[in-house]
Design an enzyme around this catalytic site. Structure first.
Site, PDB file in Angstrom:
ATOM      1  N   HIS A 186      -2.480   0.230   9.311  1.00  0.00           N
ATOM      2  CA  HIS A 186      -3.427  -0.961   7.984  1.00  0.00           C
ATOM      3  C   HIS A 186      -2.210  -0.875   7.279  1.00  0.00           C
ATOM      4  O   HIS A 186      -2.230  -0.239   6.011  1.00  0.00           O
ATOM      5  CB  HIS A 186      -4.733   0.038   7.736  1.00  0.00           C
ATOM      6  CG  HIS A 186      -5.544  -0.409   6.429  1.00  0.00           C
ATOM      7  ND1 HIS A 186      -5.936  -1.999   6.471  1.00  0.00           N
ATOM      8  CD2 HIS A 186      -5.507   0.228   5.005  1.00  0.00           C
ATOM      9  CE1 HIS A 186      -6.600  -1.437   5.546  1.00  0.00           C
ATOM     10  NE2 HIS A 186      -5.995  -1.050   4.831  1.00  0.00           N
TER      11      HIS A 186
ATOM     12  N   ARG B 270     -11.735  -9.050   8.736  1.00  0.00           N
ATOM     13  CA  ARG B 270     -11.162 -10.310   7.926  1.00  0.00           C
ATOM     14  C   ARG B 270     -10.791 -11.528   8.984  1.00  0.00           C
ATOM     15  O   ARG B 270     -10.703 -12.389   9.139  1.00  0.00           O
ATOM     16  CB  ARG B 270      -9.936  -9.311   7.448  1.00  0.00           C
ATOM     17  CG  ARG B 270     -10.661  -8.766   5.736  1.00  0.00           C
ATOM     18  CD  ARG B 270      -9.242  -8.322   5.320  1.00  0.00           C
ATOM     19  NE  ARG B 270      -9.832  -7.822   3.618  1.00  0.00           N
ATOM     20  CZ  ARG B 270      -9.751  -7.002   3.559  1.00  0.00           C
ATOM     21  NH1 ARG B 270      -8.310  -6.246   3.751  1.00  0.00           N
ATOM     22  NH2 ARG B 270     -10.514  -6.649   2.112  1.00  0.00           N
TER      23      ARG B 270
ATOM     24  N   ARG C 224       0.330  -0.930  -0.158  1.00  0.00           N
ATOM     25  CA  ARG C 224      -0.270  -0.130  -0.143  1.00  0.00           C
ATOM     26  C   ARG C 224       1.112   1.490   0.003  1.00  0.00           C
ATOM     27  O   ARG C 224       0.685   2.216  -0.742  1.00  0.00           O
ATOM     28  CB  ARG C 224      -0.607  -0.245   1.342  1.00  0.00           C
ATOM     29  CG  ARG C 224      -2.019  -0.743   1.174  1.00  0.00           C
ATOM     30  CD  ARG C 224      -2.890  -0.961   2.437  1.00  0.00           C
ATOM     31  NE  ARG C 224      -3.900  -2.138   2.847  1.00  0.00           N
ATOM     32  CZ  ARG C 224      -3.010  -3.134   3.225  1.00  0.00           C
ATOM     33  NH1 ARG C 224      -2.147  -3.441   3.288  1.00  0.00           N
ATOM     34  NH2 ARG C 224      -4.791  -4.603   3.577  1.00  0.00           N
TER      35      ARG C 224
ATOM     36  N   ASP D 198     -10.314  -4.899   8.747  1.00  0.00           N
ATOM     37  CA  ASP D 198      -9.262  -5.636   9.229  1.00  0.00           C
ATOM     38  C   ASP D 198      -9.967  -6.502  10.305  1.00  0.00           C
ATOM     39  O   ASP D 198      -9.842  -7.858   9.869  1.00  0.00           O
ATOM     40  CB  ASP D 198      -7.479  -5.226   9.558  1.00  0.00           C
ATOM     41  CG  ASP D 198      -7.124  -3.894   8.816  1.00  0.00           C
ATOM     42  OD1 ASP D 198      -7.479  -4.211   7.794  1.00  0.00           O
ATOM     43  OD2 ASP D 198      -6.450  -3.325   9.083  1.00  0.00           O
TER      44      ASP D 198
END
Ligand code: NAD
Ligand code: LMR
Length: 308
Positions: free
Chosen positions: A175, A151, A88, A148
């Site tokens: 993140h 998940r 990212r 998150d």
């Protein structure tokens, strides 16, 4: 109440769809830079209204921010997503300029707005909005932890072979593929610590798969995910618009909390009508504290690449 979503791409459209389907906002304005794209997405979504039974009005505009005036919440999803094999953090070069400009346009037309930052690298983009927008710190919220944590719960339920509604858990810190901190010590199945059911090997698997959750999907899809990110944003927007005061892990500007200052990192917070109502201070184990500090160090290095 009106919500603006900037970026009518995969995540932005998913945000608009989930917000509308939950029927708590009067209007969602989609904004994109690509000519006609937001208008097209808005029209397509509006044609689901009678089928899905919602009354939220969805409109689209190509860059006309006057249409966003008076937004209570604005979500920034504009920018490029990563491709398989990328981190990212590699997106910072392109996305920083986009996020800074978009935030300025939003504040110009909605001075009281609460901004939810989604574009990656999200912790750094949220920090950039703090540094440049002039908004107070309770009005800038990075979305990462909500996704998150979802998940984490998905992986926990898989390992426990149980319904997801049986499990609870939270992910804090950064993140990023390496900086996420799934709080195994606090995860439960119906109030019972998951450590009573799962062995060390299973816990290590759940933790690692949670941390690379975004990368796993990017490899499978060829671009990054959108359904769960959109759903996570809709939960945060609803908590603000309906003043639900839910506790949600979000990337927030820290001022001494969790031993960090002048950085945005994922921490549990009460999210309500004022945006961030309160950062919640929870007790971490020594190992968790160390991981949180390591994640902060890495995010600080990325923040150092910002030209602010
Ligand atoms: N924080 C998270 O948990 C999370 C989750 C998923 C995706 N993301 C990030 O969200 C971003 C968007 O992902 P996506 O899959 O929707 O990408 P996408 O390419 O499908 O959509 C991005 C949209 O932004 C638009 N855009 C670009 N510059 C703009 C500008 N200046 N003004 C208005 N619109 C502009 C593009 O035209 C495009 O339609 C990426 O940076 C991605 O990494 C973050
Ligand atoms: O993985 C990505 O790059 C997008 C997003 O941050 C995600 O976690 O799905």
């Amino acid at each position: 109440m009106k919500v603006t979503v900037v970026g009518a791409g995969a995540v932005g459209a998913s945000c608009a769809e989930y917000i509308a389907m939950k029927n708590f906002a009067s209007e969602v304005v989609l904004v994109d830079i690509k000519e006609g794209f937001a208008e097209g997405k808005a029209m397509d979504l509006m044609q689901t209204a009678s089928l899905n039974g919602f009354d939220t009005k969805i409109t689209g505009t190509t860059g006309d921010y006057s249409k966003t005036a008076g937004s209570k919440v604005a979500v920034i999803t504009s920018g490029i997503p990563r491709k398989p094999g990328m981190t990212r953090e590699e997106l910072i070069g392109i996305n920083a300029g986009i996020v800074k400009e978009v935030a300025a346009n939003l504040v110009k037309h909605s001075p009281e707005v609460i901004i939810i930052v989604v574009s990656n690298p999200m912790d750094t983009m949220a920090y950039l909005v703090h540094k440049t927008s002039g908004l107070p710190k309770n009005k800038i919220i990075g979305m990462g932890g909500a996704l998150d944590s979802a998940r984490f719960k998905y992986r926990l339920a898989e390992a426990l072979e149980c319904p997801i509604s049986d499990v609870d858990g939270m992910v804090i810190a950064a993140h990023s593929d390496t900086g996420m901190l799934p709080l195994v010590s606090k995860a439960t199945r119906n109030g019972v610590p998951v450590t009573e059911f799962l062995n060390d090997e299973q816990i290590a698997f759940v933790t690692e798969e949670t941390k690379v959750g975004g990368a796993t999907l990017t490899k499978l899809l060829g671009t990054s995910a959108w359904y769960a990110p959109g759903a996570a944003v809709s939960v945060m927007v609803q908590s603000i618009l309906c003043d639900q005061k839910k506790m949600i892990p979000c990337s927030l500007l820290l001022d001494g909390e969790y031993g960090q200052s002048d950085i945005c990192l994922g921490v549990p917070a009460i999210i309500g009508a004022n945006g961030v109502e309160k950062i919640v201070d929870i007790t971490l184990t020594d190992a968790e504290k160390e991981k949180f500090a390591t994640a902060a160090k890495a995010v600080r290095e990325v923040n150092g690449d910002l030209k602010v």
